[in-house]
Design a protein around this motif. Structure first.
Motif, PDB file in Angstrom:
ATOM      1  N   GLY A 150       0.791  -1.217   0.000  1.00  0.00           N
ATOM      2  CA  GLY A 150       0.000   0.000   0.000  1.00  0.00           C
ATOM      3  C   GLY A 150       0.823   1.265   0.000  1.00  0.00           C
ATOM      4  N   SER A 151       2.132   1.149   0.152  1.00  0.00           N
ATOM      5  CA  SER A 151       3.004   2.322   0.133  1.00  0.00           C
ATOM      6  C   SER A 151       3.024   2.966  -1.245  1.00  0.00           C
ATOM      7  CB  SER A 151       4.426   1.908   0.533  1.00  0.00           C
ATOM      8  OG  SER A 151       5.371   2.877   0.153  1.00  0.00           O
ATOM      9  N   GLN A 152       3.142   4.283  -1.274  1.00  0.00           N
ATOM     10  CA  GLN A 152       3.234   4.991  -2.544  1.00  0.00           C
ATOM     11  C   GLN A 152       4.593   4.797  -3.198  1.00  0.00           C
ATOM     12  OE1 GLN A 152       2.356   9.169  -2.224  1.00  0.00           O
ATOM     13  NE2 GLN A 152       2.822   9.596  -4.364  1.00  0.00           N
ATOM     14  N   ILE A 153       5.665   4.813  -2.398  1.00  0.00           N
ATOM     15  CA  ILE A 153       7.007   4.794  -2.961  1.00  0.00           C
ATOM     16  C   ILE A 153       7.607   3.402  -3.022  1.00  0.00           C
ATOM     17  CG2 ILE A 153       8.275   5.157  -0.795  1.00  0.00           C
ATOM     18  CD1 ILE A 153       8.995   6.869  -4.205  1.00  0.00           C
ATOM     19  N   GLY A 154       7.101   2.473  -2.203  1.00  0.00           N
ATOM     20  CA  GLY A 154       7.687   1.136  -2.135  1.00  0.00           C
ATOM     21  C   GLY A 154       7.806   0.423  -3.474  1.00  0.00           C
ATOM     22  N   PRO A 155       6.731   0.365  -4.265  1.00  0.00           N
ATOM     23  CA  PRO A 155       6.826  -0.342  -5.548  1.00  0.00           C
ATOM     24  C   PRO A 155       7.877   0.238  -6.488  1.00  0.00           C
ATOM     25  CG  PRO A 155       4.536  -0.032  -4.948  1.00  0.00           C
ATOM     26  CD  PRO A 155       5.345   0.769  -3.963  1.00  0.00           C
ATOM     27  N   ALA A 156       8.024   1.573  -6.488  1.00  0.00           N
ATOM     28  CA  ALA A 156       9.027   2.189  -7.364  1.00  0.00           C
ATOM     29  C   ALA A 156      10.429   1.744  -6.974  1.00  0.00           C
ATOM     30  CB  ALA A 156       8.912   3.706  -7.307  1.00  0.00           C
ATOM     31  N   HIS A 157      10.691   1.640  -5.671  1.00  0.00           N
ATOM     32  CA  HIS A 157      11.998   1.157  -5.221  1.00  0.00           C
ATOM     33  C   HIS A 157      12.205  -0.302  -5.606  1.00  0.00           C
ATOM     34  CE1 HIS A 157      13.871   4.422  -2.979  1.00  0.00           C
ATOM     35  NE2 HIS A 157      12.663   4.763  -2.546  1.00  0.00           N
ATOM     36  N   ARG A 158      11.198  -1.129  -5.413  1.00  0.00           N
ATOM     37  CA  ARG A 158      11.379  -2.562  -5.717  1.00  0.00           C
ATOM     38  C   ARG A 158      11.549  -2.794  -7.209  1.00  0.00           C
ATOM     39  NH1 ARG A 158       8.150  -2.665  -1.123  1.00  0.00           N
ATOM     40  NH2 ARG A 158       6.182  -2.534  -2.259  1.00  0.00           N
ATOM     41  N   LEU A 159      10.795  -2.061  -8.019  1.00  0.00           N
ATOM     42  CA  LEU A 159      10.982  -2.167  -9.465  1.00  0.00           C
ATOM     43  C   LEU A 159      12.347  -1.624  -9.867  1.00  0.00           C
ATOM     44  CD1 LEU A 159       7.454  -0.998 -10.654  1.00  0.00           C
ATOM     45  CD2 LEU A 159       8.421  -3.265 -11.021  1.00  0.00           C
ATOM     46  N   VAL A 170      15.282   1.892 -23.428  1.00  0.00           N
ATOM     47  CA  VAL A 170      14.434   1.442 -24.539  1.00  0.00           C
ATOM     48  C   VAL A 170      14.597   2.399 -25.711  1.00  0.00           C
ATOM     49  CG1 VAL A 170      12.760   0.272 -23.074  1.00  0.00           C
ATOM     50  CG2 VAL A 170      12.450   2.686 -23.586  1.00  0.00           C
ATOM     51  N   ALA A 171      14.145   1.941 -26.876  1.00  0.00           N
ATOM     52  CA  ALA A 171      14.373   2.678 -28.118  1.00  0.00           C
ATOM     53  C   ALA A 171      13.633   4.008 -28.125  1.00  0.00           C
ATOM     54  CB  ALA A 171      13.933   1.826 -29.306  1.00  0.00           C
ATOM     55  N   ILE A 172      14.058   4.883 -29.018  1.00  0.00           N
ATOM     56  CA  ILE A 172      13.450   6.193 -29.172  1.00  0.00           C
ATOM     57  C   ILE A 172      11.934   6.060 -29.350  1.00  0.00           C
ATOM     58  CG2 ILE A 172      13.803   6.223 -31.682  1.00  0.00           C
ATOM     59  CD1 ILE A 172      14.433   9.244 -31.379  1.00  0.00           C
ATOM     60  N   ALA A 173      11.211   7.020 -28.776  1.00  0.00           N
ATOM     61  CA  ALA A 173       9.745   7.115 -28.832  1.00  0.00           C
ATOM     62  C   ALA A 173       9.042   6.244 -27.802  1.00  0.00           C
ATOM     63  CB  ALA A 173       9.199   6.797 -30.220  1.00  0.00           C
ATOM     64  N   HIS A 174       9.771   5.375 -27.097  1.00  0.00           N
ATOM     65  CA  HIS A 174       9.171   4.591 -26.028  1.00  0.00           C
ATOM     66  C   HIS A 174       9.426   5.295 -24.696  1.00  0.00           C
ATOM     67  CE1 HIS A 174       9.428   1.645 -29.261  1.00  0.00           C
ATOM     68  NE2 HIS A 174       8.447   0.997 -28.647  1.00  0.00           N
ATOM     69  N   PRO A 175       8.371   5.492 -23.896  1.00  0.00           N
ATOM     70  CA  PRO A 175       8.535   6.259 -22.656  1.00  0.00           C
ATOM     71  C   PRO A 175       9.289   5.498 -21.580  1.00  0.00           C
ATOM     72  CG  PRO A 175       6.303   5.407 -22.816  1.00  0.00           C
ATOM     73  CD  PRO A 175       6.967   5.082 -24.118  1.00  0.00           C
ATOM     74  N   GLU A 176      10.092   6.222 -20.837  1.00  0.00           N
ATOM     75  CA  GLU A 176      10.728   5.686 -19.641  1.00  0.00           C
ATOM     76  C   GLU A 176      10.251   6.541 -18.471  1.00  0.00           C
ATOM     77  OE1 GLU A 176      14.906   4.878 -19.767  1.00  0.00           O
ATOM     78  OE2 GLU A 176      14.865   4.546 -21.924  1.00  0.00           O
ATOM     79  N   GLY A 177       9.525   5.925 -17.564  1.00  0.00           N
ATOM     80  CA  GLY A 177       8.876   6.684 -16.519  1.00  0.00           C
ATOM     81  C   GLY A 177       9.599   6.670 -15.196  1.00  0.00           C
ATOM     82  N   PHE A 178       8.844   7.027 -14.150  1.00  0.00           N
ATOM     83  CA  PHE A 178       9.384   7.227 -12.820  1.00  0.00           C
ATOM     84  C   PHE A 178      10.142   6.020 -12.269  1.00  0.00           C
ATOM     85  CE2 PHE A 178       8.781   7.162  -8.173  1.00  0.00           C
ATOM     86  CZ  PHE A 178       9.421   8.340  -7.831  1.00  0.00           C
ATOM     87  N   PRO A 179       9.608   4.794 -12.354  1.00  0.00           N
ATOM     88  CA  PRO A 179      10.364   3.664 -11.801  1.00  0.00           C
ATOM     89  C   PRO A 179      11.741   3.477 -12.435  1.00  0.00           C
ATOM     90  CG  PRO A 179       8.087   3.027 -12.162  1.00  0.00           C
ATOM     91  CD  PRO A 179       8.271   4.363 -12.823  1.00  0.00           C
ATOM     92  N   LEU A 180      11.884   3.815 -13.707  1.00  0.00           N
ATOM     93  CA  LEU A 180      13.187   3.675 -14.342  1.00  0.00           C
ATOM     94  C   LEU A 180      14.121   4.832 -13.981  1.00  0.00           C
ATOM     95  CD1 LEU A 180      12.418   2.134 -17.842  1.00  0.00           C
ATOM     96  CD2 LEU A 180      13.242   1.025 -15.769  1.00  0.00           C
ATOM     97  N   ALA A 181      13.559   5.983 -13.615  1.00  0.00           N
ATOM     98  CA  ALA A 181      14.409   7.041 -13.052  1.00  0.00           C
ATOM     99  C   ALA A 181      14.958   6.591 -11.706  1.00  0.00           C
ATOM    100  CB  ALA A 181      13.618   8.334 -12.911  1.00  0.00           C
TER     101      ALA A 181
END
Length: 377
Positions: free
Chosen positions: A14-23, A311-322
């Protein structure tokens, strides 16, 4: 290459940030979740850790149990992530650093400037890594902007304008929601609400891209919902060591704005801007010329931007990958490599000093104050 053992404190179900860290931690095969104390409820924390694959004897009830359980193991964790409420960051981070563990702490790193200075000293004395999760600085195109400044593509930086403003806490009837309420409670959040929660990301980003530090600031805080003791909207003007002027707005009551993090850097010969909701692009305008859109993944980008793109150009890289990019650099640093750009305890300390000085400024009608921590003056 052998994976590193990773442990997490907080960030439970249920944590907001936990999943981003685990990913993020496990995205590149550098870390494996080997230990955890994931919840303030020991039973829930142990059960959730085991569902995530943590061995029974390393699914701990609290951080103290985890510290004692890990410190003498031959396979003890190489890195501990602290993703607990703000008021606990200092005690946990200090204890693990002193016990010889590398630490990644969520922001804000501490509640006070004195605590921040102590963490900086402990990290230096132990020789262990203490990083702070200013993960937005690890987006590939943010690194590209930083390189543009470094190489003089914009000329001398004159002005930085940055916002981190959303409207997700704008409903006064939601005031008792525990995921919202703690952010405006001094006992949990400290002396500042929105500025300490989101604004310091924007302030860190300004320093990160400009390669400069904030020297002085002037702040105006507002609590627009009467039940809130801490501010939910803030305007902070700042001036940097190198002479650049900064304007920062942060809010949680800007209904209609979603994530709302953007930054513009204006130099003598050009300007560049980025926003987190379109993280693959930056807009660059040379003086007297047309605006250019520069895309993540295209030819000619800096080594840093290319290195942190997956990932290749035009594919998004979001918050978990940051977030993952922070862990990429942490893994490299733990293995003895040098990584330029990893946010450290010094960055966490500077942020906490800015928070406390912004509070002081707001209480003094916006008086200009020295934003630097005493040990860096």
């Amino acid at each position: 290459m052998k994976r590193l053992n990773w442990g997490m404190i907080g960030g439970g179900e249920g944590s907001q940030i936990g999943p981003a860290h685990r990913l993020g931690a496990q995205a590149d095969g550098n870390f494996i979740l080997a230990a955890g104390a994931l919840d303030h409820d020991a039973t829930k924390g142990r059960a959730y850790a085991q569902r995530l694959g943590v061995a029974t004897d390393r699914a701990y009830g609290d951080w103290r149990e985890m510290l004692e359980g890990e410190r003498n193991r031959d396979d003890k964790v190489d890195l501990v992530t602290v993703a607990t409420p703000n008021s606990t960051h200092f005690e946990i981070t200090k204890a693990f650093l002193e016990a010889g563990f590398n630490v990644l702490c969520e922001k804000p790193m501490t509640m006070t400037v004195q605590e921040g200075e102590e963490i900086v000293k402990v990290a230096k004395a132990t020789g262990k890594i203490c990083a702070v999760n200013y993960c937005y600085s690890a987006y590939p195109m943010v690194r590209e902007m930083r390189q543009m400044v470094r190489t003089g593509q914009l000329g001398k930086v004159r002005l930085i304008v940055t916002n981190f403003s959303h409207g997700h806490h704008g409903d006064a009837t939601d005031a008792d929601n525990p995921r919202v309420r703690w952010r405006y409670d001094p006992a949990m959040a400290g002396v500042s609400g929105q500025f300490a929660d989101c604004g310091i990301h924007a302030l860190h980003m300004a320093s990160f891209i400009a390669g400069d530090e904030v020297r002085t600031l002037s702040a105006d805080f507002a609590s627009t919902i009467a039940s809130r003791e801490l501010e939910d909207d803030a305007m902070v003007n700042f001036r940097m060591e190198g002479g650049a002027v900064g304007r920062l707005w942060t809010s949680s009551v800007a209904i209609g704005r979603q994530h709302g993090f953007d930054i513009q850097v204006f130099g003598e010969t050009g300007g560049v801007r980025w926003r987190s909701e379109d993280p693959n692009q930056i807009f660059y305008t040379p003086v007297g010329a047309r605006t250019q859109i520069i895309e993540k993944g295209e030819n000619g980008l800096s080594d840093e931007a290319q290195r942190l793109s997956r990932v290749a150009i035009a594919h998004p890289e979001g918050f978990p990958l940051a977030v993952a990019n922070i862990y990429v650099d942490l893994a490299a640093s733990i293995r003895g490599e040098t990584r330029d750009g990893l946010p450290t305890a010094a960055d966490g300390l500077r942020s906490m000093a800015a928070v406390h000085q912004a509070v002081a400024s707001a209480k003094s009608g916006g008086a200009w104050v020295d934003a630097r921590p005493p040990m860096f003056r």
